[in-house]
Design a protein around this motif. Structure first.
Motif, mmCIF file in Angstrom:
data_model
loop_
_atom_site.group_PDB
_atom_site.id
_atom_site.type_symbol
_atom_site.label_atom_id
_atom_site.label_comp_id
_atom_site.label_asym_id
_atom_site.label_seq_id
_atom_site.Cartn_x
_atom_site.Cartn_y
_atom_site.Cartn_z
ATOM 1 N N GLU A 236 0.841 -1.200 0.000
ATOM 2 C CA GLU A 236 0.000 0.000 0.000
ATOM 3 C C GLU A 236 0.873 1.247 0.000
ATOM 4 O OE1 GLU A 236 -2.505 -0.286 3.402
ATOM 5 O OE2 GLU A 236 -3.616 -2.040 2.660
ATOM 6 N N ALA A 237 0.332 2.333 -0.490
ATOM 7 C CA ALA A 237 1.057 3.607 -0.527
ATOM 8 C C ALA A 237 1.377 4.055 0.891
ATOM 9 C CB ALA A 237 0.224 4.661 -1.241
ATOM 10 N N THR A 238 2.493 4.784 1.053
ATOM 11 C CA THR A 238 2.906 5.237 2.382
ATOM 12 C C THR A 238 3.251 6.706 2.386
ATOM 13 O OG1 THR A 238 4.510 4.872 4.165
ATOM 14 C CG2 THR A 238 5.318 4.603 1.917
ATOM 15 N N SER A 239 3.041 7.333 3.544
ATOM 16 C CA SER A 239 3.467 8.729 3.720
ATOM 17 C C SER A 239 4.793 8.790 4.472
ATOM 18 C CB SER A 239 2.382 9.501 4.489
ATOM 19 O OG SER A 239 2.200 8.910 5.781
ATOM 20 N N LYS A 240 5.331 7.607 4.832
ATOM 21 C CA LYS A 240 6.615 7.529 5.557
ATOM 22 C C LYS A 240 7.550 6.587 4.785
ATOM 23 C CE LYS A 240 4.272 8.093 9.998
ATOM 24 N NZ LYS A 240 3.957 7.444 11.311
ATOM 25 N N PRO A 241 8.074 7.057 3.657
ATOM 26 C CA PRO A 241 8.861 6.163 2.785
ATOM 27 C C PRO A 241 10.139 5.631 3.417
ATOM 28 C CG PRO A 241 9.051 8.455 2.083
ATOM 29 C CD PRO A 241 7.985 8.429 3.108
ATOM 30 N N ALA A 242 10.674 6.278 4.444
ATOM 31 C CA ALA A 242 11.934 5.819 5.067
ATOM 32 C C ALA A 242 11.707 4.716 6.091
ATOM 33 C CB ALA A 242 12.657 6.991 5.726
ATOM 34 N N GLU A 243 10.447 4.478 6.460
ATOM 35 C CA GLU A 243 10.149 3.461 7.472
ATOM 36 C C GLU A 243 10.056 2.078 6.824
ATOM 37 O OE1 GLU A 243 7.182 3.042 11.248
ATOM 38 O OE2 GLU A 243 6.260 3.596 9.345
ATOM 39 N N ILE A 244 10.756 1.108 7.430
ATOM 40 C CA ILE A 244 10.663 -0.272 6.932
ATOM 41 C C ILE A 244 9.253 -0.785 7.200
ATOM 42 C CG2 ILE A 244 11.523 -2.631 7.209
ATOM 43 C CD1 ILE A 244 14.193 -1.422 8.100
ATOM 44 N N PRO A 245 8.573 -1.300 6.180
ATOM 45 C CA PRO A 245 7.189 -1.757 6.377
ATOM 46 C C PRO A 245 7.108 -2.922 7.355
ATOM 47 C CG PRO A 245 7.689 -1.465 4.045
ATOM 48 C CD PRO A 245 8.982 -1.342 4.774
ATOM 49 N N ARG A 246 6.057 -2.886 8.196
ATOM 50 C CA ARG A 246 5.844 -3.950 9.172
ATOM 51 C C ARG A 246 5.655 -5.297 8.469
ATOM 52 N NH1 ARG A 246 2.163 -1.727 11.961
ATOM 53 N NH2 ARG A 246 3.323 -1.285 13.861
ATOM 54 N N HIS A 247 4.925 -5.291 7.351
ATOM 55 C CA HIS A 247 4.687 -6.522 6.620
ATOM 56 C C HIS A 247 5.988 -7.126 6.102
ATOM 57 C CE1 HIS A 247 3.930 -8.768 2.833
ATOM 58 N NE2 HIS A 247 2.937 -9.305 3.555
ATOM 59 N N MET A 248 6.905 -6.252 5.669
ATOM 60 C CA MET A 248 8.201 -6.730 5.167
ATOM 61 C C MET A 248 8.977 -7.427 6.287
ATOM 62 S SD MET A 248 11.148 -4.513 3.226
ATOM 63 C CE MET A 248 12.310 -5.333 2.121
#
Length: 373
Positions: A236-248
């Motif tokens: 999904e699109a994110t507003s915090k591109p530097a944050e590692i996604p929880r799903h990842m």
């Protein structure tokens, strides 16, 4: 098990239950009439070699100095308070190797090497402790040992040697040739030469769990099988591109948790790790090796012996030799276990060996791991 003069006429079982890892044992005349197996000239010659680990310790005027080999020159014999330490003498001298093998009531997986210390009057390496068990056998002259079970093992800062800052001995012995002192790990001790002195140290391997863990992960890297590649079709699109996604994180954690190791993995790792030659050990095969047929004939007549430098271990169906491992069938198990335990095979055993075992023996002969008797 029979009683051993080497242990003060107690059995190995008694020694292990009452002393090993627990308390010191002084054995007067463990080897009666014992004399040095290696001369100072021979030790000095070893210390000049790149592949022999050696050290020179001097303590003139209370100032400690440590020099690592190769050592081209030693101080004059008339100079007091210097010590030559030569590690792994058993690798280079048959008599030293035979002495080390007298301690095979303990597993080869733990037995390390024989170090020889030559010291002039007053020589020593200062009060210290070892992280492993050690037998200290007097070979020449006298050495005064002071020992103690102290808990404070802090060291003096800024010295080239690991010397205890608060040494508090509670026992003192003077050892004569043939006397031997056993010390458990972390037992503080200080040995000082009385005149010219040779002491033989039989040391044991005690690898740290950190060392084993790092080596095991490297070993397992070759056997990990994690098929597939990370993908995120539901991204999904994110507003915090530097944050590692929880799903990842969760997906990759699930995959990494699939990595498993078995008792067999640990067995193979440990056997290969403990039989791996040290970095300064090199093998030399015969200059003119026999053909396979001539080798088999000679082996059947003379038998075979493992090289002094060879470490051979086994566990279950696995055999380990000089860092290599292979699985064996029941038919070959008796022959190869006998070779590992006796470090030799007689002609009769070789005559009964399978073709697979003979192929392995011939390869080891060519590599210098095994020699004709």
């Amino acid at each position: 098990m029979k009683k051993l003069p080497l242990l003060g006429n107690i059995t190995p079982a008694q020694f292990l239950s009452e002393y090993w890892h627990k308390k010191p044992l002084l054995i007067r005349q463990a080897i009666p009439g014992f004399k040095p197996l290696v001369s100072l000239d021979a030790l000095q010659a070893m210390a000049t070699k790149d592949h022999v680990e050696s050290r020179l310790v001097t303590a003139a005027g209370g100032h400690w100095n440590l020099q690592h080999g190769p050592l081209e020159h030693l101080p004059p014999r008339t100079q007091k308070e210097w010590t030559l330490l030569v590690q792994g003498v058993n690798l280079h001298d048959a008599k030293a190797d035979a002495l080390l093998r007298q301690f095979r009531f303990l597993p080869d997986a733990r037995l390390d090497d024989l170090m020889i210390s030559f010291a002039t009057d007053g020589g020593g390496v200062g009060p210290h402790f070892d992280s492993y068990d050690v037998f200290l056998l007097q070979a020449q002259g006298q050495r005064r040992w002071r020992i103690g079970p102290q808990k404070d093992l802090s060291l003096i800062d800024g010295l080239p040697l690991k010397i205890l800052s608060k040494f508090k001995p509670n026992e003192e012995f003077v050892l004569e040739p043939g006397d031997m002192l056993y010390l458990p790990p972390h037992y503080a001790h200080d040995g000082v030469a009385i005149g010219d002195c040779q002491t033989y140290s039989i040391g044991f391997r005690s690898p740290s769990y950190q060392e084993l863990g790092e080596a095991f992960l490297q070993f397992m890297a070759d056997s990990i099988d994690l098929p597939g590649r990370y993908a995120d079709p539901e991204l999904e699109a994110t507003s915090k591109p530097a944050e590692i996604p929880r799903h990842m994180l969760a997906t990759i954690a699930d995959e990494l948790n699939k990595v498993r190791f078995t008792d067999d993995d640990v067995t193979i790792f440990l056997g290969e790790h403990l039989s791996e030659p040290k970095h300064n050990v090199f093998f030399t095969g015969p200059a003119k090796p026999l053909t396979v047929g001539k080798f088999a004939e000679a082996a059947a007549k003379k038998g075979l012996v493992l090289s002094r430098k060879t470490q051979m271990l086994y566990r279950g169906k696995h055999v380990f030799i000089n860092g290599e491992s292979f699985a064996i069938g029941r038919a070959d198990k008796v022959t190869l276990e006998a070779l590992a335990n006796q470090r030799a095979l007689d002609g009769a055993a070789i005559a009964d060996a399978s073709d697979d075992v003979m192929d392995a023996l011939y390869t080891w002969y060519q590599d210098g791991w095994i020699e004709l008797g």
